[in-house]
Design a protein around this motif. Structure first.
Motif, PDB file in Angstrom:
ATOM      1  N   VAL A 259       0.662  -1.034   0.001  1.00  0.00           N
ATOM      2  CA  VAL A 259      -0.013  -0.059   0.061  1.00  0.00           C
ATOM      3  C   VAL A 259       0.820   1.292   0.097  1.00  0.00           C
ATOM      4  N   TYR A 260       0.407   2.142  -0.848  1.00  0.00           N
ATOM      5  CA  TYR A 260       1.021   3.694  -0.534  1.00  0.00           C
ATOM      6  C   TYR A 260      -0.256   4.453  -0.554  1.00  0.00           C
ATOM      7  N   TYR A 261       0.007   5.495   0.485  1.00  0.00           N
ATOM      8  CA  TYR A 261      -0.811   6.602   0.674  1.00  0.00           C
ATOM      9  C   TYR A 261      -1.656   7.126  -0.565  1.00  0.00           C
ATOM     10  N   HIS A 262      -2.681   7.020  -0.743  1.00  0.00           N
ATOM     11  CA  HIS A 262      -3.578   8.068  -1.662  1.00  0.00           C
ATOM     12  C   HIS A 262      -3.326   7.162  -3.210  1.00  0.00           C
ATOM     13  N   GLY A 263      -2.466   5.942  -3.225  1.00  0.00           N
ATOM     14  CA  GLY A 263      -2.319   5.404  -4.350  1.00  0.00           C
ATOM     15  C   GLY A 263      -3.541   4.982  -5.057  1.00  0.00           C
ATOM     16  N   TYR A 264      -3.814   5.223  -6.455  1.00  0.00           N
ATOM     17  CA  TYR A 264      -4.845   4.689  -7.008  1.00  0.00           C
ATOM     18  C   TYR A 264      -4.765   4.421  -8.611  1.00  0.00           C
ATOM     19  N   HIS A 265      -5.059   3.165  -9.046  1.00  0.00           N
ATOM     20  CA  HIS A 265      -5.029   3.008 -10.565  1.00  0.00           C
ATOM     21  C   HIS A 265      -5.925   2.029 -11.113  1.00  0.00           C
ATOM     22  N   ALA A 266      -6.670   2.399 -11.983  1.00  0.00           N
ATOM     23  CA  ALA A 266      -7.614   1.409 -12.648  1.00  0.00           C
ATOM     24  C   ALA A 266      -7.410   1.621 -14.166  1.00  0.00           C
ATOM     25  N   SER A 267      -6.845   0.238 -14.691  1.00  0.00           N
ATOM     26  CA  SER A 267      -6.765   0.235 -16.275  1.00  0.00           C
ATOM     27  C   SER A 267      -6.886  -1.127 -16.733  1.00  0.00           C
ATOM     28  N   ALA A 268      -6.791  -1.527 -17.729  1.00  0.00           N
ATOM     29  CA  ALA A 268      -7.142  -2.892 -18.229  1.00  0.00           C
ATOM     30  C   ALA A 268      -6.344  -3.915 -17.122  1.00  0.00           C
ATOM     31  N   ALA A 269      -5.153  -3.653 -16.985  1.00  0.00           N
ATOM     32  CA  ALA A 269      -4.283  -4.436 -16.265  1.00  0.00           C
ATOM     33  C   ALA A 269      -4.416  -4.086 -14.670  1.00  0.00           C
ATOM     34  N   HIS A 270      -4.242  -3.065 -14.380  1.00  0.00           N
ATOM     35  CA  HIS A 270      -4.171  -2.713 -12.712  1.00  0.00           C
ATOM     36  C   HIS A 270      -5.642  -2.523 -12.382  1.00  0.00           C
TER      37      HIS A 270
ATOM     38  N   PRO B 159       3.703   0.205   4.742  1.00  0.00           N
ATOM     39  CA  PRO B 159       3.426   0.855   3.793  1.00  0.00           C
ATOM     40  C   PRO B 159       4.531   1.528   3.105  1.00  0.00           C
ATOM     41  N   VAL B 160       4.540   1.711   1.698  1.00  0.00           N
ATOM     42  CA  VAL B 160       5.557   2.420   0.808  1.00  0.00           C
ATOM     43  C   VAL B 160       5.360   3.738   1.331  1.00  0.00           C
ATOM     44  N   THR B 161       6.556   4.570   1.595  1.00  0.00           N
ATOM     45  CA  THR B 161       6.416   6.173   2.099  1.00  0.00           C
ATOM     46  C   THR B 161       5.837   6.660   0.805  1.00  0.00           C
ATOM     47  N   PRO B 162       4.812   7.557   1.049  1.00  0.00           N
ATOM     48  CA  PRO B 162       4.514   8.245  -0.052  1.00  0.00           C
ATOM     49  C   PRO B 162       4.974   9.713  -0.460  1.00  0.00           C
ATOM     50  N   ASP B 163       4.732   9.908  -1.753  1.00  0.00           N
ATOM     51  CA  ASP B 163       5.485  11.308  -2.285  1.00  0.00           C
ATOM     52  C   ASP B 163       4.475  11.837  -3.190  1.00  0.00           C
ATOM     53  N   THR B 164       4.269  13.224  -3.103  1.00  0.00           N
ATOM     54  CA  THR B 164       3.407  13.998  -4.166  1.00  0.00           C
ATOM     55  C   THR B 164       4.275  14.731  -5.231  1.00  0.00           C
ATOM     56  N   ILE B 165       4.173  14.087  -6.453  1.00  0.00           N
ATOM     57  CA  ILE B 165       5.128  14.789  -7.354  1.00  0.00           C
ATOM     58  C   ILE B 165       4.685  15.625  -8.331  1.00  0.00           C
ATOM     59  N   PRO B 166       5.387  17.012  -8.253  1.00  0.00           N
ATOM     60  CA  PRO B 166       4.855  18.054  -9.026  1.00  0.00           C
ATOM     61  C   PRO B 166       4.891  18.052 -10.593  1.00  0.00           C
ATOM     62  N   PRO B 167       4.349  18.382 -11.493  1.00  0.00           N
ATOM     63  CA  PRO B 167       4.531  18.249 -12.939  1.00  0.00           C
ATOM     64  C   PRO B 167       6.152  18.621 -13.451  1.00  0.00           C
ATOM     65  N   MET B 168       6.441  19.634 -13.017  1.00  0.00           N
ATOM     66  CA  MET B 168       7.754  20.039 -13.218  1.00  0.00           C
ATOM     67  C   MET B 168       9.076  18.815 -12.995  1.00  0.00           C
ATOM     68  N   PHE B 169       8.794  18.034 -12.192  1.00  0.00           N
ATOM     69  CA  PHE B 169       9.539  16.996 -11.985  1.00  0.00           C
ATOM     70  C   PHE B 169       9.536  16.052 -13.262  1.00  0.00           C
ATOM     71  N   TYR B 170       8.466  15.848 -13.849  1.00  0.00           N
ATOM     72  CA  TYR B 170       8.148  15.051 -14.960  1.00  0.00           C
ATOM     73  C   TYR B 170       8.674  15.691 -16.321  1.00  0.00           C
ATOM     74  N   TRP B 171       8.601  17.163 -16.178  1.00  0.00           N
ATOM     75  CA  TRP B 171       9.246  17.703 -17.368  1.00  0.00           C
ATOM     76  C   TRP B 171      10.922  17.633 -17.425  1.00  0.00           C
ATOM     77  N   LYS B 172      11.451  17.747 -16.111  1.00  0.00           N
ATOM     78  CA  LYS B 172      12.699  17.411 -16.020  1.00  0.00           C
ATOM     79  C   LYS B 172      13.409  15.981 -16.335  1.00  0.00           C
ATOM     80  N   LEU B 173      12.533  15.035 -15.927  1.00  0.00           N
ATOM     81  CA  LEU B 173      12.767  13.831 -16.276  1.00  0.00           C
ATOM     82  C   LEU B 173      12.827  13.564 -17.730  1.00  0.00           C
ATOM     83  N   TYR B 174      11.776  14.061 -18.305  1.00  0.00           N
ATOM     84  CA  TYR B 174      11.709  14.033 -19.794  1.00  0.00           C
ATOM     85  C   TYR B 174      13.035  14.703 -20.289  1.00  0.00           C
ATOM     86  N   LEU B 175      13.342  15.781 -20.033  1.00  0.00           N
ATOM     87  CA  LEU B 175      14.309  16.352 -20.721  1.00  0.00           C
ATOM     88  C   LEU B 175      15.663  15.707 -20.430  1.00  0.00           C
ATOM     89  N   ASN B 176      15.964  15.289 -19.240  1.00  0.00           N
ATOM     90  CA  ASN B 176      17.146  14.554 -18.697  1.00  0.00           C
ATOM     91  C   ASN B 176      17.277  13.296 -19.418  1.00  0.00           C
TER      92      ASN B 176
END
Ligand code: ZN
Length: 325
Positions: A169-180, A212-229
């Motif tokens: 479990v991780y706090y606030h985790g949620y996913h509903a897809s074909a697999a998950h 539980p796995v320790t939660p983290d809230t990730i801002p959009p800026m992080f993903y832009w940096k990840l993508y550029l890196n």
């Protein structure tokens, strides 16, 4: 604070599974070297379905060799004081080798896609696949793809296998897809709790404990940096594993324009979040921090960041532990 550094030891489940060498063996060896340097233990949640499936292909020299190299590494991990825990991806029941490649079929991705009596047999035979190698039962469990709900059938299987600790479990985790399918939005924001029939509900007299796995809230800026890196410096930021993720495209795009719930992780560029997550968890006064990563998703950057993080955390008075002794 007790810090747990855990890795889901597995191949990829997307179009290409990747190789045991690049996804599991090489990166896990580097992790072992880091652990030895700092004299700390890690936790490896071993995809036991993969091991079980490999034994079906023992007549194929390449798969026999993969099995033997993995078995040797798992025994070394145990000898090195690391914890081997049970991780279950039941889609291995339907996955086969064709033309020298794994044809991974994720139609039945989670235990909830199987009948109750099948769940019991899958958990027991997969657990046995680990015990056959290490000679020791696992004491902790993590559901493949976080899919631990509904818990009823899994509960019975874990009790029969002597497993009373879960770390899915991780706090606030949620996913509903074909697999998950998982929904942890009502889970408590605690470092540990007892439970019985639902891992998101505290029950004082429960037979299980959730770490539980320790939660983290990730801002959009992080993903832009990840993508550029990843674009500008793939040699440093690209994961070492040679397979492809099982992706949910809609979910990926969302990360770029709104803050999203994630967890403490040292996969790729996520390792840059370890120190801020540690500081926030300290402030919250929590007794534990659980990090979830994958050998396949470690990048040259994340090995360095993990190495540095351990020094940083120790200097702040924290210590590193397995989940169960
Ligand atoms: Zn997994």
């Amino acid at each position: 604070m007790q810090i747990h550094v855990s890795f889901d030891y597995e191949l990829f489940f997307g179009r290409a599974s990747g190789t045991a060498e690049k996804c599991i063996l090489e990166p896990s060896q580097r992790l072992m070297d880091i652990a030895t340097k700092h004299k700390v233990p890690f936790i490896f949640f071993v995809d036991a379905g993969y091991l079980h499936r490999l034994t079906h292909y023992a007549h194929v020299p390449a798969y026999k060799a993969d099995y033997e190299r993995i078995a040797t590494q798992l025994r070394r991990l145990v000898a090195g004081g690391h914890e081997i825990a049970l991780h279950i991806h039941p889609h291995w029941e339907d996955s086969v080798v064709e033309d020298g490649q794994w044809r991974v079929d994720t139609t039945r991705y989670k235990l909830a896609d199987f009948r109750e009596e099948e769940v019991l047999s899958i958990v027991s035979k997969y657990h046995q696949a680990i015990k056959d190698i290490t000679g020791k039962p696992c004491l902790s469990y993590r559901a493949g793809g976080w899919c631990i709900q509904p818990f009823g059938p899994i509960k019975k299987a874990l009790l029969q296998n002597g497993i009373h600790t879960d770390s899915t479990v991780y706090y606030h985790g949620y996913h509903a897809s074909a697999a998950h399918a998982y929904d942890f939005r009502n889970a408590p924001d605690l470092a540990e709790w007892p439970f019985e029939d639902d891992p998101c509900v505290v029950q004082k007299t429960g037979s299980f404990r959730e770490i539980p796995v320790t939660p983290d809230t990730i801002p959009p800026m992080f993903y832009w940096k990840l993508y550029l890196n990843m674009r500008s410096n793939p040699a440093v930021y690209r994961p070492v594993g040679d397979g492809s993720w099982l992706v949910d495209r809609k979910r990926i795009y969302k990360h770029f324009y709104t803050s999203t719930d994630h967890f403490a992780c040292c996969d790729g560029f996520f390792a840059s979040r370890l120190k801020p997550v540690l500081k926030r968890t300290e402030k919250e006064g929590k007794a534990r921090m659980m990090i979830l990563s994958h050998p396949k998703s470690m990048a040259p950057y994340s090995f360095c960041a993990l190495d540095e993080f351990i020094t940083f955390a120790k200097a702040r008075g924290h210590s590193f532990h397995t989940i169960t002794p």
